[in-house]
Design a protein around this motif. Structure first.
Motif, short mmCIF file in Angstrom:
data_model
loop_
_atom_site.label_atom_id
_atom_site.label_comp_id
_atom_site.label_asym_id
_atom_site.label_seq_id
_atom_site.Cartn_x
_atom_site.Cartn_y
_atom_site.Cartn_z
N UNK A 1 0.81 -1.21 0.00
CA UNK A 1 0.00 0.00 0.00
C UNK A 1 0.85 1.26 0.00
N UNK A 2 0.42 2.24 -0.76
CA UNK A 2 1.03 3.56 -0.78
C UNK A 2 2.48 3.55 -1.25
N UNK A 3 2.80 2.59 -2.14
CA UNK A 3 4.16 2.54 -2.70
C UNK A 3 4.09 2.64 -4.20
N UNK A 4 5.01 3.40 -4.76
CA UNK A 4 5.09 3.59 -6.20
C UNK A 4 5.37 2.26 -6.89
N UNK A 5 4.60 1.97 -7.93
CA UNK A 5 4.82 0.76 -8.70
C UNK A 5 4.24 -0.50 -8.06
N UNK A 6 3.44 -0.34 -7.02
CA UNK A 6 2.82 -1.50 -6.35
C UNK A 6 1.34 -1.23 -6.19
N UNK A 7 0.58 -2.31 -6.22
CA UNK A 7 -0.86 -2.14 -6.11
C UNK A 7 -1.47 -3.34 -5.38
N UNK A 8 -2.74 -3.23 -5.11
CA UNK A 8 -3.45 -4.35 -4.49
C UNK A 8 -3.41 -5.56 -5.43
N UNK A 9 -3.44 -5.31 -6.73
CA UNK A 9 -3.35 -6.41 -7.71
C UNK A 9 -2.03 -7.16 -7.59
N UNK A 10 -0.93 -6.42 -7.36
CA UNK A 10 0.38 -7.06 -7.19
C UNK A 10 0.37 -7.97 -5.96
N UNK A 11 -0.26 -7.49 -4.91
CA UNK A 11 -0.35 -8.29 -3.69
C UNK A 11 -1.15 -9.57 -3.94
N UNK A 12 -2.25 -9.46 -4.67
CA UNK A 12 -3.06 -10.64 -4.98
C UNK A 12 -2.28 -11.65 -5.82
N UNK A 13 -1.49 -11.17 -6.76
CA UNK A 13 -0.65 -12.07 -7.57
C UNK A 13 0.35 -12.79 -6.67
N UNK A 14 0.99 -12.06 -5.77
CA UNK A 14 1.96 -12.65 -4.85
C UNK A 14 1.29 -13.71 -3.97
N UNK A 15 0.15 -13.37 -3.39
CA UNK A 15 -0.55 -14.32 -2.51
C UNK A 15 -1.00 -15.56 -3.26
N UNK A 16 -1.52 -15.38 -4.47
CA UNK A 16 -1.95 -16.52 -5.28
C UNK A 16 -0.77 -17.44 -5.57
N UNK A 17 0.37 -16.85 -5.87
CA UNK A 17 1.59 -17.64 -6.12
C UNK A 17 1.99 -18.44 -4.89
N UNK A 18 1.98 -17.79 -3.72
CA UNK A 18 2.36 -18.48 -2.47
C UNK A 18 1.37 -19.59 -2.13
N UNK A 19 0.08 -19.34 -2.34
CA UNK A 19 -0.92 -20.38 -2.07
C UNK A 19 -0.73 -21.57 -3.01
N UNK A 20 -0.45 -21.29 -4.28
CA UNK A 20 -0.22 -22.37 -5.25
C UNK A 20 1.00 -23.20 -4.85
N UNK A 21 2.06 -22.54 -4.40
CA UNK A 21 3.25 -23.26 -3.93
C UNK A 21 2.90 -24.17 -2.75
N UNK A 22 2.11 -23.67 -1.83
CA UNK A 22 1.73 -24.47 -0.65
C UNK A 22 0.89 -25.67 -1.06
N UNK A 23 -0.02 -25.49 -1.97
CA UNK A 23 -0.87 -26.59 -2.43
C UNK A 23 -0.03 -27.65 -3.13
N UNK A 24 0.88 -27.22 -4.00
CA UNK A 24 1.73 -28.15 -4.74
C UNK A 24 2.63 -28.96 -3.83
N UNK A 25 3.08 -28.36 -2.74
CA UNK A 25 3.96 -29.07 -1.82
C UNK A 25 3.19 -29.73 -0.67
N UNK A 26 1.86 -29.72 -0.80
CA UNK A 26 0.98 -30.28 0.23
C UNK A 26 1.22 -29.63 1.60
#
Length: 98
Positions: A25-50
């Motif tokens: 939040x409140x940082x140049x070049x970052x958005x809520x969408x970027x955070x959602x992409x990051x979280x989705x990536x981390x969740x996918x990693x967790x699911x893949x590694x059980x």
């Protein structure tokens, strides 16, 4: 003036790695969408590694008004900010709400 101080302060904090890379939040070049992409990536990693993935999300109403300004201001000198800038920010925040 507020925009100028904010831009300079963010540049200083980022340049000296004093702000978390996880702050979106409140940082140049970052958005809520970027955070959602990051979280989705981390969740996918967790699911893949059980593994597990936990998340906590807070949306604090009137967050600016709830910040303990005295504690925030006490951190500024520790970050190496000049005394006159600390005084200016203190004066700027005095009796202010949104």
């Amino acid at each position: 003036m507020e925009t100028i101080i904010n831009n300079q302060l963010l540049r200083y904090l980022e340049g000296h790695q004093l702000i978390s890379d996880s702050q979106y939040g409140f940082r140049r070049g970052r958005s809520a969408g970027d955070l959602l992409v990051y979280l989705t990536h981390r969740w996918a990693e967790a699911i893949e590694s059980k593994g597990e993935a936990l998340a906590v999300s807070l949306d604090i109403a009137k967050a600016f008004d709830r910040v303990w300004h005295r504690a925030l201001l006490s951190k500024h000198p520790a970050y190496g900010l000049p005394e006159k800038l600390c005084d200016w920010i203190s004066s700027f925040l005095a009796d202010r709400s949104i």
